[in-house]
Scaffold this active site. Structure first.
Site, PDB file in Angstrom:
ATOM      1  N   LYS A 113      17.505  49.201  -7.443  1.00 21.91           N
ATOM      2  CA  LYS A 113      18.208  49.191  -8.734  1.00 21.91           C
ATOM      3  C   LYS A 113      17.221  49.379  -9.886  1.00 21.91           C
ATOM      4  O   LYS A 113      17.482  50.127 -10.845  1.00 21.91           O
ATOM      5  CB  LYS A 113      18.968  47.873  -8.917  1.00 21.91           C
TER       6      LYS A 113
ATOM      7  N   CYS B 201      20.548  47.482 -19.396  1.00 21.94           N
ATOM      8  CA  CYS B 201      19.952  47.948 -18.138  1.00 21.94           C
ATOM      9  C   CYS B 201      18.718  48.814 -18.345  1.00 21.94           C
ATOM     10  O   CYS B 201      17.611  48.402 -18.033  1.00 21.94           O
ATOM     11  CB  CYS B 201      21.006  48.714 -17.333  1.00 21.94           C
TER      12      CYS B 201
END
Length: 412
Positions: A205, A259
């Site tokens: 990720k 993010c």
């Protein structure tokens, strides 16, 4: 036997949609959040943020009687941790919210329970969660519980669709833990579920968002170079992309959200000597808002301007999410350095200015119509659909700073 199948700790941008999808696909879900403003709205049947389809999904989940919400963790077969993982002022990861969630879970979890960490995290955090819970539960033996990491892969504006259709990565502390977690995700996920170990899932990720950050940094740096040389950066990018193996992204005022602007620092903190490119990209993207602010100041000074219209505060188009937004940083920098400057902000997805703006008396939330009528300098920071629909004739006499290249494409 637990009455709740899944207890979701954290009902923010990831936890709430995940809870709703689980509930509408047959799981008994209890959502937990420490913010009274969140739980009270959800208990009243009201969505807590702007997202296409979210209110309908909440209505559907409530209609199934599969969803309950409170500020307390309850006994459950499975726990999903979906709390924030911010960075500190020194750019180091802050996992305190994850630790707090683990402590809450430790008080209720029983042998055979499963804990899934969805929060994007530094490598090794899933192991940290397991150690925290076991340390608080001496009655449990190693192996009594299962732990996995399943990072979210959604984008604001398309969350509910992407939660179900995107491929998912499930990394367990052992293959059996990964398989158990995958079973849950297959109840609602139509994309492929890929099993691996927890550390690989965690770094994957981080790699995804670092890759995007590096590519955005190239576009942003190229745009600054081109502007410094008096060249249209969007024309340069358009022409360069005619090459069959070149695909340069579009520049902007910086990188925001929770993010892409955050996750690379998790990798950097884990391997500071091996992440020189990733760190350089972060520096470029973190610098871009200052570059834009200085450009606005120069434009104001050249005309003795005393006011400016800023179009957009969100970190991306057509959402109300202001987290880490470069637009917010630009407005704050202008407000603090030019207290005499009236800053009229247009953000169609909010009704009140963010609380950190309250210290400035020179920022005003205004309508697009008023700004186009009264302001000479218009600064486009976010490419909301509303701004794409502006009557081009209204901009003919304006001075424009377009950080998105949106109006250039419309021959303004």
């Amino acid at each position: 036997m637990c009455e709740v199948d899944v207890c979701v700790v954290g009902l923010g941008y990831i936890g709430l949609p995940t809870s709703l999808v689980l509930a509408t696909n047959g799981s008994k879900v209890h959502g937990v959040d420490v913010a009274d403003s969140v739980t009270s709205r959800l208990q009243a049947g009201l969505a807590t943020f702007e997202e296409p389809g979210l209110q309908d999904a909440l209505d559907a989940a409530i209609g199934t009687d599969n969803l309950t919400v409170s500020d307390r963790t309850v006994p459950a077969s499975t726990y999903i941790i979906a709390v924030p993982t911010p960075i500190g002022s020194d750019k180091s990861p802050d996992t305190s919210y994850i630790q707090a969630a683990a402590v809450q879970i430790a008080g209720h979890i029983q042998p055979g329970g499963l804990v899934i960490l969805e929060s994007t995290s530094p490598v090794g955090t899933t192991e940290f969660v397991a150690k925290t819970i076991y340390s608080l539960r001496p009655d449990l033996d190693s192996g009594d519980l299962a732990f996995a990491h399943c990072p979210e892969r959604v984008i604001p504006g398309s969350m509910l669709r992407e939660i179900t259709v995107n491929d998912r990565i499930v990394g367990g502390l052992n293959p059996q833990d990964a398989a158990r977690a995958a079973t849950l995700y297959r109840t609602f996920c139509t994309g492929e579920v890929h099993l691996t170990d927890a550390r690989t899932a965690e770094i994957t990720k981080l790699a995804e968002n670092s890759f995007r950050d590096v590519n955005i940094a190239f576009a942003n740096e190229l745009s600054m170079v081109a502007e410094g040389l008096g060249i249209d950066p969007w024309e340069v990018i358009s022409l360069a992309n005619k090459h069959p193996r070149v695909n340069i992204l579009q520049p902007g005022p910086g990188v925001g959200g929770h993010c892409i602007a955050v996750d690379p620092w998790f990798l950097i903190s884990s391997a500071p000597n091996e992440t020189k490119l990733i760190k350089a990209a972060r520096i470029v993207n973190d610098f871009k808002p200052s570059f834009v602010s200085e450009k606005i100041k120069r434009e104001l000074e050249s005309s003795d301007g005393t006011s400016v219209a800023i179009l957009g505060l969100a970190f991306k188009a057509n959402v109300d999410d202001l987290r880490g937004s470069p637009s917010v940083e630009i407005v704050e920098e202008l407000a603090s350095s030019r207290p005499d400057l009236l800053i009229r902000v247009v953000e169609p997805f909010i009704t009140d200015l963010p609380s950190n703006f309250r210290q400035y008396s020179n920022i005003r939330l205004d309508s697009l119509e008023a700004c186009l009528e009264n302001e000479e300098l218009i600064v486009l920071l976010v490419d909301h659909d509303l701004f794409k629909k502006v009557d081009m004739s209204l901009l003919a006499t304006k001075r424009i700073i377009d950080t998105r290249g949106m109006w250039r494409e419309l021959n303004v």
